[in-house]
Design a protein around this motif. Structure first.
Motif, PDB file in Angstrom:
ATOM      1  N   ASP A  65       7.720 -46.601 -57.607  1.00 28.08           N
ATOM      2  CA  ASP A  65       8.608 -47.575 -56.975  1.00 28.08           C
ATOM      3  C   ASP A  65       8.650 -47.438 -55.455  1.00 28.08           C
ATOM      4  O   ASP A  65       9.159 -48.320 -54.770  1.00 28.08           O
ATOM      5  N   ASN A  69       0.986 -48.818 -55.407  1.00 35.04           N
ATOM      6  CA  ASN A  69       0.962 -49.982 -56.290  1.00 35.04           C
ATOM      7  C   ASN A  69       1.034 -49.543 -57.743  1.00 35.04           C
ATOM      8  O   ASN A  69       0.332 -48.608 -58.159  1.00 35.04           O
ATOM      9  N   ALA A  70       1.843 -50.252 -58.526  1.00 34.57           N
ATOM     10  CA  ALA A  70       2.042 -49.891 -59.940  1.00 34.57           C
ATOM     11  C   ALA A  70       0.736 -49.941 -60.731  1.00 34.57           C
ATOM     12  O   ALA A  70       0.472 -49.077 -61.559  1.00 34.57           O
ATOM     13  N   GLU A  71      -0.106 -50.966 -60.458  1.00 38.21           N
ATOM     14  CA  GLU A  71      -1.342 -51.112 -61.239  1.00 38.21           C
ATOM     15  C   GLU A  71      -2.317 -49.976 -60.965  1.00 38.21           C
ATOM     16  O   GLU A  71      -3.096 -49.575 -61.849  1.00 38.21           O
ATOM     17  N   SER A 117       6.492 -53.499 -65.151  1.00 37.80           N
ATOM     18  CA  SER A 117       6.594 -53.828 -63.722  1.00 37.80           C
ATOM     19  C   SER A 117       5.487 -54.777 -63.291  1.00 37.80           C
ATOM     20  O   SER A 117       5.724 -55.755 -62.575  1.00 37.80           O
ATOM     21  N   VAL A 118       4.264 -54.483 -63.727  1.00 33.38           N
ATOM     22  CA  VAL A 118       3.124 -55.342 -63.387  1.00 33.38           C
ATOM     23  C   VAL A 118       3.337 -56.739 -63.952  1.00 33.38           C
ATOM     24  O   VAL A 118       3.065 -57.746 -63.287  1.00 33.38           O
ATOM     25  N   SER A 119       3.858 -56.812 -65.182  1.00 28.58           N
ATOM     26  CA  SER A 119       4.098 -58.114 -65.815  1.00 28.58           C
ATOM     27  C   SER A 119       5.205 -58.882 -65.107  1.00 28.58           C
ATOM     28  O   SER A 119       5.041 -60.052 -64.753  1.00 28.58           O
ATOM     29  N   ASN A 121       6.307 -58.712 -62.178  1.00 31.04           N
ATOM     30  CA  ASN A 121       5.962 -59.106 -60.805  1.00 31.04           C
ATOM     31  C   ASN A 121       5.223 -60.441 -60.749  1.00 31.04           C
ATOM     32  O   ASN A 121       5.156 -61.089 -59.701  1.00 31.04           O
ATOM     33  N   GLN A 122       4.656 -60.865 -61.882  1.00 38.48           N
ATOM     34  CA  GLN A 122       3.891 -62.119 -61.924  1.00 38.48           C
ATOM     35  C   GLN A 122       4.676 -63.261 -62.547  1.00 38.48           C
ATOM     36  O   GLN A 122       4.146 -64.359 -62.717  1.00 38.48           O
ATOM     37  N   THR A 126      11.339 -64.352 -66.459  1.00 34.23           N
ATOM     38  CA  THR A 126      10.953 -63.276 -67.373  1.00 34.23           C
ATOM     39  C   THR A 126      11.447 -63.514 -68.792  1.00 34.23           C
ATOM     40  O   THR A 126      10.772 -63.156 -69.763  1.00 34.23           O
ATOM     41  N   THR A 189       0.703 -55.016 -57.497  1.00 35.91           N
ATOM     42  CA  THR A 189       2.145 -54.843 -57.673  1.00 35.91           C
ATOM     43  C   THR A 189       2.594 -53.759 -56.709  1.00 35.91           C
ATOM     44  O   THR A 189       2.654 -52.571 -57.052  1.00 35.91           O
ATOM     45  N   LYS A 192       8.413 -51.243 -54.129  1.00 37.65           N
ATOM     46  CA  LYS A 192       9.572 -51.973 -53.624  1.00 37.65           C
ATOM     47  C   LYS A 192       9.918 -51.473 -52.215  1.00 37.65           C
ATOM     48  O   LYS A 192       9.884 -50.267 -51.964  1.00 37.65           O
TER      49      LYS A 192
END
Length: 409
Positions: A65, A69-71, A117-119, A121-122, A126, A189, A192
């Protein structure tokens, strides 16, 4: 959402849970048959999930966080996980096997939050979009179980004695490597923005939400959530070993009925929740735990095999009606300021502390009712059935929240 992005996220979810479902369900019979593990040792193997759940917030909250990047973290964790799965595949005894599984779960549990998180973010909405992505995770778990039983037959009586279940770790390792490499193609992603604010360990673990426990009804629910994890641990640790031991054909494939049920009952949850309210939704979930274990206690591989199938199919009621509705209740009680903290706290309490206690007790009970390699499965299942029933009665007596908890349909 861009169609190509949706496909990538769906593939990510599919592989994420294919990897887990590919080895976790069958680890019990593998450890008992091939590594000669005791019930307590098998319980320790499954409790690695709890240690992973306890450590995960530090990895996600303090690293993902804030810095990377999360990915990319997702990719690195799964590539390292692939190496650990390969080492578990080669391990010859329990002392060599355990450290690899522990290391793997410490790395895997944070990835559950990372794929979300990756999901998220797009997504613009939700609530409408996430379910169509998340369902591919359930499909991935189901496909892994079906492949083990019906494609490779690794869990058949003949192949189990030959040690073929070790190939589940190789299969999961390959899938983990594929997911790790694939993760670097996922949408960016970024971390933050901190805005100069320091994040405390208490905030990361969701401990800021402890003030919710001042509410008597929420405290009752919180304690019940920890206690109900004790019978839950029996299912994860013993169900596949039980079905294998009593000579049920294709046990891993049959256990996927539970995931199919989970996907179906989550659709029924809002309707039941709206009509009967939170308290009775939770009570039905607890009752389902008691009933399923009673069915396991009295079912067999012959004319009463239908009891085992019904017991497996009750997984959707057990999990969705208790844990998912509990997340909804927690969200409604927390308020805007503590929503994330409250979810972190209840996750830490259940999958961390509750399951850790549960696997320990399940291991002790399994050993206590194992004489000369012969399990008294009737008693092993009646004990968690009794625990679930007692928790249900206590919840009925002490929980009396009359406030309306809404769930969006």
């Amino acid at each position: 959402m861009n169609p190509s992005v949706k496909i990538k996220l769906s593939v990510m979810m599919f592989l994420q849970f294919f990897v887990w479902g590919g080895w976790y369900v069958t680890m019990g019979p593998f450890a008992g048959t091939n590594l000669h593990a005791t019930g307590a040792q098998t319980g320790s193997l499954y409790s690695t999930q709890s240690w992973g759940a306890i450590i995960a917030p530090f990895i996600v909250g303090m690293i993902a966080d804030r810095f990377f990047n999360a990915e990319k973290i997702l990719g690195v964790l799964h590539i390292i996980g692939a190496v650990l799965m390969y080492q578990a595949y080669k391990a010859a005894d329990i002392s060599a096997f355990y450290p690899y599984i522990l290391g793997y779960m410490i790395l895997y549990m944070p990835t559950l939050a990372l794929v979300n998180s990756v999901s998220f973010n797009q997504m613009k909405d939700t609530e409408k979009e996430f379910s169509s992505i998340r369902v591919w995770g359930t499909i991935g778990w189901i496909v892994a179980g079906l492949a083990i039983s019906y494609l490779f037959h690794w869990d058949s009586a003949e192949n189990l004695s030959k040690g073929f279940l070790k190939y589940t770790f190789l299969m999961s390792g390959i899938a983990s490597l594929v997911l790790g490499l694939f993760s670097f193609t996922l949408p960016a992603t970024p971390p933050k923005p901190s805005n100069g604010e320091k994040v405390s360990i208490a905030q990361i673990l969701g401990l800021d939400a402890l003030k919710l426990l001042k509410d008597k009804n929420y405290l009752v629910f919180f304690i019940a959530s920890i206690l109900i994890c004790i019978p839950l641990a029996f299912y994860y640790q013993n169900a596949n070993s039980f079905l294998t031991d009593i000579k049920i054909d294709n046990p891993t494939g049959k256990m996927t009925i539970g995931q199919i049920s989970e996907a179906a009952f989550i659709l029924a949850l809002p309707i039941f929740f709206k009509k009967f309210g939170f308290k009775w939704t939770i009570v039905v979930g607890m009752l389902a735990w008691a009933l399923r274990y009673a069915m396991f206690a009295y079912g067999n591989a012959g004319e009463l095999s239908f009891l085992l199938i019904i017991g497996i199919a009750l997984h959707g009621v057990c999990y969705d009606f208790f844990f998912v509705s509990g997340q909804i209740y927690t969200d409604s009680k927390a308020g805007p300021q503590y929503k994330s903290a409250a979810q972190g706290m209840i996750t830490l309490a259940t999958y961390g502390v509750g399951m850790l206690i549960g696997f320990y007790i399940a291991g002790l009970i399994s050993d206590a009712y194992n004489a000369g390699g012969v399990h008294d499965w009737k008693m092993i299942w009646l004990i968690p059935a009794g625990i679930a029933a007692v928790v249900m009665v206590l919840f009925l007596l002490f929980f009396n929240d009359k406030t309306k908890t809404e769930v969006k349909t």
